[in-house]
Enzyme design. Structure first.
Site, PDB file in Angstrom:
ATOM      1  N   ASP A  51       0.842  -1.198   0.000  1.00 26.85           N
ATOM      2  CA  ASP A  51       0.000   0.000   0.000  1.00 26.85           C
ATOM      3  C   ASP A  51       0.875   1.245   0.000  1.00 26.85           C
ATOM      4  O   ASP A  51       1.902   1.288   0.684  1.00 26.85           O
ATOM      5  CB  ASP A  51      -0.853   0.066   1.282  1.00 26.85           C
ATOM      6  N   ASP A  57       0.294   8.733   7.505  1.00 27.57           N
ATOM      7  CA  ASP A  57       0.484   7.345   7.965  1.00 27.57           C
ATOM      8  C   ASP A  57       1.775   7.236   8.775  1.00 27.57           C
ATOM      9  O   ASP A  57       1.820   6.636   9.852  1.00 27.57           O
ATOM     10  CB  ASP A  57       0.601   6.378   6.766  1.00 27.57           C
ATOM     11  N   GLU A  79       0.901  -1.516  11.081  1.00 23.92           N
ATOM     12  CA  GLU A  79       0.683  -1.656   9.642  1.00 23.92           C
ATOM     13  C   GLU A  79       1.868  -1.074   8.868  1.00 23.92           C
ATOM     14  O   GLU A  79       2.208  -1.556   7.791  1.00 23.92           O
ATOM     15  CB  GLU A  79      -0.604  -0.921   9.225  1.00 23.92           C
ATOM     16  N   GLU A  80       2.487  -0.067   9.440  1.00 21.58           N
ATOM     17  CA  GLU A  80       3.551   0.636   8.715  1.00 21.58           C
ATOM     18  C   GLU A  80       4.945   0.070   8.949  1.00 21.58           C
ATOM     19  O   GLU A  80       5.935   0.624   8.476  1.00 21.58           O
ATOM     20  CB  GLU A  80       3.518   2.134   9.067  1.00 21.58           C
ATOM     21  N   ASP A  98      -3.116  -0.053  13.649  1.00 23.17           N
ATOM     22  CA  ASP A  98      -3.253   0.594  12.341  1.00 23.17           C
ATOM     23  C   ASP A  98      -3.262   2.080  12.691  1.00 23.17           C
ATOM     24  O   ASP A  98      -4.294   2.618  13.099  1.00 23.17           O
ATOM     25  CB  ASP A  98      -4.573   0.156  11.687  1.00 23.17           C
ATOM     26  N   LEU A 100      -3.167   4.879  11.167  1.00 21.70           N
ATOM     27  CA  LEU A 100      -4.051   5.788  10.432  1.00 21.70           C
ATOM     28  C   LEU A 100      -4.888   4.949   9.477  1.00 21.70           C
ATOM     29  O   LEU A 100      -4.374   4.436   8.491  1.00 21.70           O
ATOM     30  CB  LEU A 100      -3.193   6.811   9.677  1.00 21.70           C
ATOM     31  N   ASP A 101      -6.140   4.766   9.840  1.00 21.40           N
ATOM     32  CA  ASP A 101      -7.032   3.962   8.998  1.00 21.40           C
ATOM     33  C   ASP A 101      -7.887   4.877   8.118  1.00 21.40           C
ATOM     34  O   ASP A 101      -8.386   5.900   8.578  1.00 21.40           O
ATOM     35  CB  ASP A 101      -7.952   3.123   9.890  1.00 21.40           C
ATOM     36  N   GLU A 261      -6.836  -4.694  12.151  1.00 21.51           N
ATOM     37  CA  GLU A 261      -8.089  -4.095  11.708  1.00 21.51           C
ATOM     38  C   GLU A 261      -9.269  -4.973  12.148  1.00 21.51           C
ATOM     39  O   GLU A 261     -10.123  -4.545  12.923  1.00 21.51           O
ATOM     40  CB  GLU A 261      -8.106  -3.902  10.179  1.00 21.51           C
TER      41      GLU A 261
HETATM   42  O1  LIG Z   1     -10.675   1.475  -1.224  1.00 27.20           O
HETATM   43  P1  LIG Z   1     -11.451   0.263  -0.807  1.00 27.20           P
HETATM   44  O2  LIG Z   1     -11.066  -0.990  -1.533  1.00 27.20           O
HETATM   45  O3  LIG Z   1     -12.942   0.497  -0.807  1.00 27.20           O
HETATM   46  O4  LIG Z   1     -11.004  -0.045   0.690  1.00 27.20           O
HETATM   47  C1  LIG Z   1     -11.425   0.713   1.761  1.00 27.20           C
HETATM   48  C2  LIG Z   1     -10.890   0.098   3.012  1.00 27.20           C
HETATM   49  O5  LIG Z   1      -9.487   0.245   3.029  1.00 27.20           O
HETATM   50  C3  LIG Z   1      -9.082   0.852   4.231  1.00 27.20           C
HETATM   51  O6  LIG Z   1      -8.893   2.222   3.991  1.00 27.20           O
HETATM   52  C4  LIG Z   1      -7.781   0.199   4.658  1.00 27.20           C
HETATM   53  O7  LIG Z   1      -7.162   0.870   5.695  1.00 27.20           O
HETATM   54  P2  LIG Z   1      -5.790   1.728   5.566  1.00 27.20           P
HETATM   55  O8  LIG Z   1      -6.143   3.129   5.153  1.00 27.20           O
HETATM   56  O9  LIG Z   1      -5.303   1.633   6.976  1.00 27.20           O
HETATM   57  O10 LIG Z   1      -4.892   1.008   4.590  1.00 27.20           O
HETATM   58  C5  LIG Z   1     -10.253   0.676   5.194  1.00 27.20           C
HETATM   59  O11 LIG Z   1     -10.342   1.680   6.144  1.00 27.20           O
HETATM   60  C6  LIG Z   1     -11.443   0.725   4.247  1.00 27.20           C
HETATM   61  O12 LIG Z   1     -12.542   0.012   4.742  1.00 27.20           O
HETATM   62 MG   LIG Z   2      -6.803   0.449   7.913  1.00 23.87          MG
HETATM   63 MG   LIG Z   3      -3.661   2.434   7.943  1.00 28.43          MG
END
Ligand SMILES: O=P(O)(O)OC[C@H]1O[C@](O)(COP(=O)(O)O)[C@@H](O)[C@@H]1O
Ligand SMILES: [Mg+2]
Ligand SMILES: [Mg+2]
Length: 331
Positions: A51, A57, A79-80, A98, A100-101, A261
């Site tokens: 990613d 992040d 995660e990082e 995680d 920064l989600d 997560e």
């Molecule tokens: O862009 P997509 O495939 O809809 O995915 C969205 C999902 O990916 C995420 O952003 C993943 O989290 P990160 O931002 O921590 O990588 C979730 O929060 C979210 O539910």
């Molecule tokens: Mg996340």
């Molecule tokens: Mg994240």
């Protein structure tokens, strides 16, 4: 300037130092996000999972790592970070985060969050994190939205703390959340429809058919692309979230990561009376087999999550998109 804090009256003593550090990190990060800065969403690298990493992040990862020093943590997994980092040799807890989600939302001023999971520390980092998900002893998240809230469970219900901007303190605003079970709203990234397994397509087809379909009622839809924001909405008013496995390369187990997560969100949701599964089996009955491993995830009101599992049990002919009479599945 005051040091951010949290009301620890309802926090078990062994987790107080940890919760104070998470509150400190969360309130500081909330301030960074509130003040804003276009460079926070600029891409600065690529993490272990492939990613893109945004500046925020990286900043959030460093901020929590610093805040959590000297709080009884033996291991810190993020995660990082490709591998867990050692913290205090005599620490008794292992924390996965995680930091920064929902990073795709940084530049759009939409709610983002931090998710954390705590396990008892073992001598080896690997044994501390790669284990049955149900060994979790603390799970929670912080949501940076119009209000900043810290939501946590220590295994006896789910609590909500809300950041008071005047005092920089997370005050207990709901000591035991009960998730409502009656909201007819689903959340899924529908742009992936053609890649989903048939039972998921059939479930969503039946929601979309509304009052004219086998469910005989209309549904509403939301997709924020921020797991924390989605979880918080469902915790407050019910509904269902799905991130299934799909046929895209790299999405064989969906997108969401089990350790930092899915397991903590599942814990918070279960402790509020909801349910979380991989489509069929409870997330927390699964095992964490890889630090950054993924799992399909479905969570929300218990009855709705069970219904998704029932679609997986249907014979093939019945989940066919052409089969219009799934009489079994009336709302
Ligand atoms: O862009 P997509 O495939 O809809 O995915 C969205 C999902 O990916 C995420 O952003 C993943 O989290 P990160 O931002 O921590 O990588 C979730 O929060 C979210 O539910
Ligand atoms: Mg996340
Ligand atoms: Mg994240």
């Amino acid at each position: 300037m005051t040091t951010p804090t949290i009301d620890t009256t309802h926090v078990p003593p062994r987790f107080r130092a940890l919760m104070l550090a998470l509150a400190r990190g969360g309130a500081t990060l909330a301030g960074v996000i509130r003040r804003g800065d276009d460079s926070l969403s600029s891409e600065v690298g690529i993490n272990n999972d492939g990613d893109g990493q945004k500046r925020l992040d990286i900043q959030a990862d460093a901020l929590f790592r610093d805040a959590l020093r000297d709080t009884g943590l033996r291991w810190f997994a993020s995660e990082e970070q490709a591998a867990p980092l050692p913290m205090q040799p005599d620490g008794t807890l292992a924390l996965a985060i995680d930091p920064l989600d929902g990073s795709s939302n940084i530049d759009t001023n939409v709610s983002i969050g931090t998710i954390f999971a705590v396990y008892p520390a073992e001598d080896q980092a690997e044994a501390s994190f790669l284990r049955p998900a149900r060994d979790l002893i603390v799970g929670g998240y912080i949501i940076y939205g119009p209000r900043c809230c810290l939501v946590v469970s220590f295994g006896d219900g789910t609590q909500i703390y809300t950041l008071n901007p005047d005092t920089d303190s997370f005050d207990l605003t709901n000591p035991r959340v009960v998730m409502p079970d009656c909201f007819f709203e689903f959340a899924i990234n529908a742009s992936n429809y053609r890649y989903w397994p048939r039972p998921i397509r059939a479930y969503i087809d039946d929601c979309l058919a509304g009052i004219d379909g086998p469910r005989e009622r209309n549904f509403n839809m939301r997709w924020i692309a921020s797991l924390v924001a989605e979880a918080h909405r469902i915790l407050m008013r019910g509904g269902i979230f799905l991130y299934p496995s799909d046929a895209r390369k790299g999405y064989e187990k969906g997108r969401l990561r089990m350790l930092y997560e899915c397991a903590p969100i599942a814990f918070v949701i279960e402790q509020a009376g909801g349910r979380a599964s991989d489509g069929a089996l409870p997330i927390l009955d699964g095992a964490i087999t890889d630090l950054h491993g993924r799992t399909p995830m479905v969570f929300g009101s218990a009855e709705k999550v069970d219904r998704v599992a029932a679609y997986h049990d249907l014979p093939d002919a019945e989940v066919s998109a052409l089969f219009g009479h799934r009489g079994l599945f009336r709302a």
